[in-house]
Design a protein around this motif. Structure first.
Motif, PDB file in Angstrom:
ATOM      1  N   SER A  20       0.828  -1.208   0.000  1.00  0.00           N
ATOM      2  CA  SER A  20       0.000   0.000   0.000  1.00  0.00           C
ATOM      3  C   SER A  20       0.862   1.258   0.000  1.00  0.00           C
ATOM      4  N   LEU A  72      -9.323   1.666  -0.907  1.00  0.00           N
ATOM      5  CA  LEU A  72      -8.453   0.482  -0.838  1.00  0.00           C
ATOM      6  C   LEU A  72      -7.879   0.309   0.561  1.00  0.00           C
ATOM      7  N   ASN A  73      -7.449   1.404   1.160  1.00  0.00           N
ATOM      8  CA  ASN A  73      -6.808   1.320   2.473  1.00  0.00           C
ATOM      9  C   ASN A  73      -7.791   1.048   3.595  1.00  0.00           C
ATOM     10  N   LEU A  74      -9.065   1.303   3.370  1.00  0.00           N
ATOM     11  CA  LEU A  74     -10.056   0.913   4.372  1.00  0.00           C
ATOM     12  C   LEU A  74     -10.046  -0.604   4.549  1.00  0.00           C
ATOM     13  N   GLY A  75      -9.970  -1.317   3.415  1.00  0.00           N
ATOM     14  CA  GLY A  75      -9.906  -2.774   3.486  1.00  0.00           C
ATOM     15  C   GLY A  75      -8.595  -3.264   4.064  1.00  0.00           C
ATOM     16  N   VAL A  76      -7.482  -2.633   3.633  1.00  0.00           N
ATOM     17  CA  VAL A  76      -6.170  -3.033   4.147  1.00  0.00           C
ATOM     18  C   VAL A  76      -6.077  -2.782   5.650  1.00  0.00           C
ATOM     19  N   GLY A  78      -8.517  -2.540   7.812  1.00  0.00           N
ATOM     20  CA  GLY A  78      -9.384  -3.463   8.538  1.00  0.00           C
ATOM     21  C   GLY A  78      -8.733  -4.828   8.726  1.00  0.00           C
ATOM     22  N   TYR A  79      -8.080  -5.312   7.664  1.00  0.00           N
ATOM     23  CA  TYR A  79      -7.413  -6.617   7.764  1.00  0.00           C
ATOM     24  C   TYR A  79      -6.242  -6.561   8.740  1.00  0.00           C
ATOM     25  N   SER A  82      -7.449  -6.395  12.336  1.00  0.00           N
ATOM     26  CA  SER A  82      -7.986  -7.684  12.800  1.00  0.00           C
ATOM     27  C   SER A  82      -6.865  -8.666  13.130  1.00  0.00           C
TER      28      SER A  82
END
Length: 340
Positions: A20, A72-76, A78-79, A82
């Motif tokens: 990213s 894109l970074n919202l998903g990154v 979040g992962y 977690s």
């Protein structure tokens, strides 16, 4: 398998984060015509969502890239969050640190014994070895099984590798190249054959003891490289039958094996490990029974012959090994008085 999967998730999280950052720098340099420092600055504030403002005008292409990059970074993010949450709150970081310390400890072992499988037979072998002062490394896939067995036996720290003993990398991690012996007591005979074959190939000088459930597996284990094969089921059946036929003999054997409260101990003493002043003396001159209470029951000669109840005038040679029987206290005195 769980440990490997969680570690893989951590690697993926780190890789996504680095990817990213690289994508952001290249994207800002290409879409907004920023220099490297400005592009890195914009990438940092976009990922961290601090909102300090842009360096200059973004333009249409720059705005489109930012919109795509933020989503894109919202998903990154979040992962990554977690994964980090799991490692922190589920104790993964603590377990990883513990595994690292164990690996560092095992890397210093030399001449140790590897026990593959921590079931009934493997755990019994481990406790006997550790009681005798031998350094051991356990290879077991089920962490819960190891923890339960250790708790039932009164606790204590165990140097353990959690993994598949049939995997060459796991055996290497357990120090098979530096070990003097390996005991494979896995539930399946096929797995024991594979462990013996792999360990023998990796360390030709290794002494390998294997467990077998089926008599047809004995020859396969010997062919795979096992020096000795033990069949616990047959030993148990023979033991029960002999309790009927010759009970006192079995009681005596139980005392030697540690199953009886009045425990006896078999010990071997190579002549080369005796005090120099005692080497070359006859069994009569050594006077082991009078001095420490232990009894010489056999003498293994350097060329392989076993002499049971050797004569008192026999003089053990440097390559011979004395086999002795006594209580724990007698053996302790024997070691103190006769060994170097």
């Amino acid at each position: 398998m769980k440990k490997r999967f969680n570690l893989t998730r951590l690697y993926i999280a780190v890789l996504l984060t680095m990817s990213s950052i690289v994508l952001g720098v290249l994207g800002f340099m290409g879409s907004a015509d920023y220099g490297f420092v400005d592009a890195l600055y914009m990438t940092a504030i976009t990922i961290s969502t601090v909102g300090y403002g842009t360096v200059g005008e973004l333009g249409t292409s720059g705005k489109l890239f930012v919109a795509f990059y933020v989503l894109l970074n919202l998903g990154v993010a979040g992962y990554v969050v977690s994964v980090l949450t799991q490692y922190i709150f589920d104790g993964e970081l603590r377990r990883m640190f513990k595994m690292y310390r164990t690996n560092q400890e095992i890397s210093k072992f030399t001449g140790h014994v590897i026990v593959c499988g921590f079931g009934r037979n493997g755990s019994k072998a481990f406790h006997e070895l550790r009681q005798g002062g031998t350094e051991c490394v356990v290879v077991e896939q089920d962490e819960n099984l190891l923890r339960i067995e250790v708790q039932n036996s009164g606790g204590g720290r165990v140097a353990a590798i959690f993994g598949d003993a049939t995997d060459e990398a796991v055996l290497r991690q357990a120090g098979v190249l530096r070990a003097r012996a390996l005991i494979t007591a896995l539930p399946k005979d096929a797995d024991n054959v594979f462990v013996a074959l792999t360990a023998r190939e990796m360390n030709p000088k290794l002494k390998i003891i294997a467990r077998a459930s089926s008599r047809s597996s004995v020859s396969k284990l010997h062919s795979a490289g096992a020096d000795s094969v033990v069949m616990p089921d047959e030993i148990g059946g023979s033991h029960m039958a002999n309790l009927v036929i010759r009970p006192e003999v079995i009681r005596f054997l139980d005392m030697i094996s540690g199953l009886d409260p009045e425990k006896l101990r078999l010990e071997e003493m190579p002549v080369v490990e005796m005090r120099p002043a005692l080497q070359g003396q006859s069994i009569r001159e050594l006077d082991i029974r009078s001095r420490v209470g232990a009894t010489v029951i056999a003498l293994r000669l350097h060329h392989g012959e076993l002499v049971v109840s050797p004569a008192a005038d026999v003089r053990p040679a440097p390559g011979d090994v004395l086999l002795l029987l006594g209580t724990e206290a007698q053996i302790a005195r024997l070691v103190e008085y006769y060994k170097r």
